[in-house]
Design an enzyme around this catalytic site. Structure first.
Site, PDB file in Angstrom:
ATOM      1  N   SER A 246       0.870  -1.184   0.000  1.00 48.07           N
ATOM      2  CA  SER A 246       0.000   0.000   0.000  1.00 48.07           C
ATOM      3  C   SER A 246       0.902   1.227   0.000  1.00 48.07           C
ATOM      4  O   SER A 246       2.101   1.118   0.317  1.00 48.07           O
ATOM      5  CB  SER A 246      -0.840  -0.015   1.292  1.00 48.07           C
ATOM      6  OG  SER A 246      -1.457   1.240   1.517  1.00 48.07           O
TER       7      SER A 246
ATOM      8  N   TYR B  23      -1.958  -1.357  10.397  1.00 43.76           N
ATOM      9  CA  TYR B  23      -1.925  -1.457   8.930  1.00 43.76           C
ATOM     10  C   TYR B  23      -0.583  -0.937   8.394  1.00 43.76           C
ATOM     11  O   TYR B  23       0.044  -1.574   7.546  1.00 43.76           O
ATOM     12  CB  TYR B  23      -3.094  -0.647   8.376  1.00 43.76           C
ATOM     13  CG  TYR B  23      -3.373  -0.817   6.908  1.00 43.76           C
ATOM     14  CD1 TYR B  23      -4.158  -1.868   6.435  1.00 43.76           C
ATOM     15  CD2 TYR B  23      -2.881   0.092   5.967  1.00 43.76           C
ATOM     16  CE1 TYR B  23      -4.436  -2.011   5.082  1.00 43.76           C
ATOM     17  CE2 TYR B  23      -3.151  -0.040   4.618  1.00 43.76           C
ATOM     18  CZ  TYR B  23      -3.938  -1.098   4.177  1.00 43.76           C
ATOM     19  OH  TYR B  23      -4.210  -1.223   2.829  1.00 43.76           O
TER      20      TYR B  23
HETATM   21  P1  NAD Z   1     -11.621  -5.973   0.068  1.00 39.06           P
HETATM   22  O1  NAD Z   1     -12.183  -5.842   1.435  1.00 39.06           O
HETATM   23  O2  NAD Z   1     -12.444  -5.628  -1.115  1.00 39.06           O
HETATM   24  O3  NAD Z   1     -11.079  -7.458  -0.153  1.00 39.06           O
HETATM   25  C1  NAD Z   1     -10.370  -8.134   0.826  1.00 39.06           C
HETATM   26  C2  NAD Z   1     -10.330  -9.592   0.463  1.00 39.06           C
HETATM   27  O4  NAD Z   1      -9.616 -10.281   1.505  1.00 39.06           O
HETATM   28  C3  NAD Z   1     -11.718 -10.233   0.397  1.00 39.06           C
HETATM   29  O5  NAD Z   1     -11.721 -11.219  -0.603  1.00 39.06           O
HETATM   30  C4  NAD Z   1     -11.866 -10.873   1.785  1.00 39.06           C
HETATM   31  O6  NAD Z   1     -12.771 -11.965   1.809  1.00 39.06           O
HETATM   32  C5  NAD Z   1     -10.443 -11.334   1.999  1.00 39.06           C
HETATM   33  N1  NAD Z   1     -10.124 -11.573   3.393  1.00 39.06           N
HETATM   34  C6  NAD Z   1     -10.274 -10.761   4.463  1.00 39.06           C
HETATM   35  N2  NAD Z   1      -9.889 -11.387   5.589  1.00 39.06           N
HETATM   36  C7  NAD Z   1      -9.477 -12.625   5.215  1.00 39.06           C
HETATM   37  C8  NAD Z   1      -8.974 -13.745   5.910  1.00 39.06           C
HETATM   38  N3  NAD Z   1      -8.807 -13.735   7.245  1.00 39.06           N
HETATM   39  N4  NAD Z   1      -8.668 -14.848   5.206  1.00 39.06           N
HETATM   40  C9  NAD Z   1      -8.855 -14.902   3.872  1.00 39.06           C
HETATM   41  N5  NAD Z   1      -9.321 -13.865   3.148  1.00 39.06           N
HETATM   42  C10 NAD Z   1      -9.629 -12.750   3.825  1.00 39.06           C
HETATM   43  O7  NAD Z   1     -10.276  -5.115   0.120  1.00 39.06           O
HETATM   44  P2  NAD Z   1      -9.336  -4.527  -1.032  1.00 39.06           P
HETATM   45  O8  NAD Z   1      -9.416  -3.058  -0.957  1.00 39.06           O
HETATM   46  O9  NAD Z   1      -9.530  -5.205  -2.333  1.00 39.06           O
HETATM   47  O10 NAD Z   1      -7.922  -4.918  -0.411  1.00 39.06           O
HETATM   48  C11 NAD Z   1      -7.088  -5.904  -0.943  1.00 39.06           C
HETATM   49  C12 NAD Z   1      -5.660  -5.610  -0.523  1.00 39.06           C
HETATM   50  O11 NAD Z   1      -5.262  -4.367  -1.088  1.00 39.06           O
HETATM   51  C13 NAD Z   1      -5.476  -5.498   0.981  1.00 39.06           C
HETATM   52  O12 NAD Z   1      -4.260  -6.095   1.354  1.00 39.06           O
HETATM   53  C14 NAD Z   1      -5.410  -4.003   1.200  1.00 39.06           C
HETATM   54  O13 NAD Z   1      -4.668  -3.667   2.329  1.00 39.06           O
HETATM   55  C15 NAD Z   1      -4.719  -3.550  -0.076  1.00 39.06           C
HETATM   56  N6  NAD Z   1      -4.907  -2.144  -0.394  1.00 39.06           N
HETATM   57  C16 NAD Z   1      -6.160  -1.641  -0.625  1.00 39.06           C
HETATM   58  C17 NAD Z   1      -6.291  -0.300  -0.942  1.00 39.06           C
HETATM   59  C18 NAD Z   1      -7.621   0.326  -1.229  1.00 39.06           C
HETATM   60  O14 NAD Z   1      -7.680   1.552  -1.373  1.00 39.06           O
HETATM   61  N7  NAD Z   1      -8.693  -0.427  -1.353  1.00 39.06           N
HETATM   62  C19 NAD Z   1      -5.163   0.514  -1.021  1.00 39.06           C
HETATM   63  C20 NAD Z   1      -3.925  -0.032  -0.779  1.00 39.06           C
HETATM   64  C21 NAD Z   1      -3.802  -1.360  -0.484  1.00 39.06           C
END
Ligand code: NAD
Length: 259
Positions: free
Chosen positions: A141, A154
């Protein structure tokens, strides 16, 4: 890339689903993972398989549980014969100042966003080294490079994930295995929608206003990155043309960390 096989953790939603879809479009077999409605996940699997002519599988492994993580990797190896690509994407967020940050939330964020990647890599790396091919992508991130208030667990996890990425890159440098991190800025997924809703509630404003304030506070470029754009970057990192790209962090963040 056709015929290769990938695990994408947390791929039932958001960025993970975008990356799984982009890899499937290149002919990569996909092991989906994450939580969600069983019927919807079955449909996701079927759609990916039908649209792209790839094999798909699904594991409900909880990324906070090392034994389930090891089982996930073994299942993918059995199902597809190999894990060529590993995308550590599953992640959660919790926002509170340090004094108020619940211990169990700290443990959960560190387990899912950081320790899970150690366990998946530990389980998948021996096979990758043996076959002399592997692509590991850790979804960090902008918070892997800079901090924000209220996100201690985080920020610690994402900085740590970049550290894991560099270490794997060094240890596997001459084994045909690369490890890189992707550092997204804001992406409009359920993880961020929750933060926008919390912000709108706290400030008594509309979701639309809370959303544009959230963007403007961190990103010079006032647009959300999409899972499809992150998928395209992941495809590049898995390609032959990226065979000497390792140990690096790639920002796709609308200029967030350029400031
Ligand atoms: P999201 O909530 O849409 O998806 C998260 C996914 O992780 C889902 O499929 C959920 O079921 C799964 N998950 C959660 N806990 C779990 C567990 N204990 N075991 C197995 N699966 C689990 O989130 P997202 O925004 O798509 O985030 C995905 C990644 O991207 C994360 O690591 C997040 O930190 C990172 N990220 C997101 C953003 C953003 O702006 N959305 C920015 C930077 C980084």
């Amino acid at each position: 890339m056709r015929g290769r096989s990938a695990i994408v953790t947390g791929s039932t939603s958001g960025i993970g689903l975008g990356i799984a879809t982009a890899l499937a479009a290149e002919g990569v077999n996909i092991m989906l993972n994450g939580f969600g409605d069983a019927g919807e996940i079955k449909k996701l699997r079927q759609d990916l398989a039908d649209t792209h002519g790839v094999r798909t599988a699904y594991s409900p492994a909880d990324m906070s549980k090392p034994a389930e993580i090891h089982k996930l990797v073994r299942t993918a190896e059995t199902e597809f014969g190999a894990v060529d690509i590993l995308v550590n994407n599953a992640g959660i967020q919790f926002v509170a100042n340090i004094e108020d940050f619940p211990d169990d939330q700290w443990d959960a964020v560190i387990a899912i966003n950081l320790s899970a990647a150690f366990h998946t890599i530990k389980a998948a790396l021996p096979g990758m080294k043996r076959r002399r091919f592997g692509r590991i992508i850790n979804i960090a991130s902008a918070h892997g490079l800079v901090a924000s208030v209220g996100k201690v667990a985080y920020v610690a996890a994402k900085h740590g994930l970049i550290g894991i990425t560099k270490t794997v890159a060094l240890e596997a440098a001459n084994d045909g295995v690369t490890a890189n991190a992707i550092c997204p800025g804001w992406v409009l997924t359920p993880l961020v929608e929750k933060q926008i809703a919390a912000r709108a509630k706290a400030e008594g404003t509309s979701l639309e206003r809370a959303s544009s304030e959230l963007l403007g506070e961190k990103q010079p470029l006032l647009q959300f990155t999409t899972p499809a754009k992150l998928g395209a970057l992941a495809v590049f990192l898995c390609s032959e043309m990226a065979s000497t790209t390792t140990g690096a962090s790639f920002s796709m963040d609308g200029g967030w960390v350029a400031q």
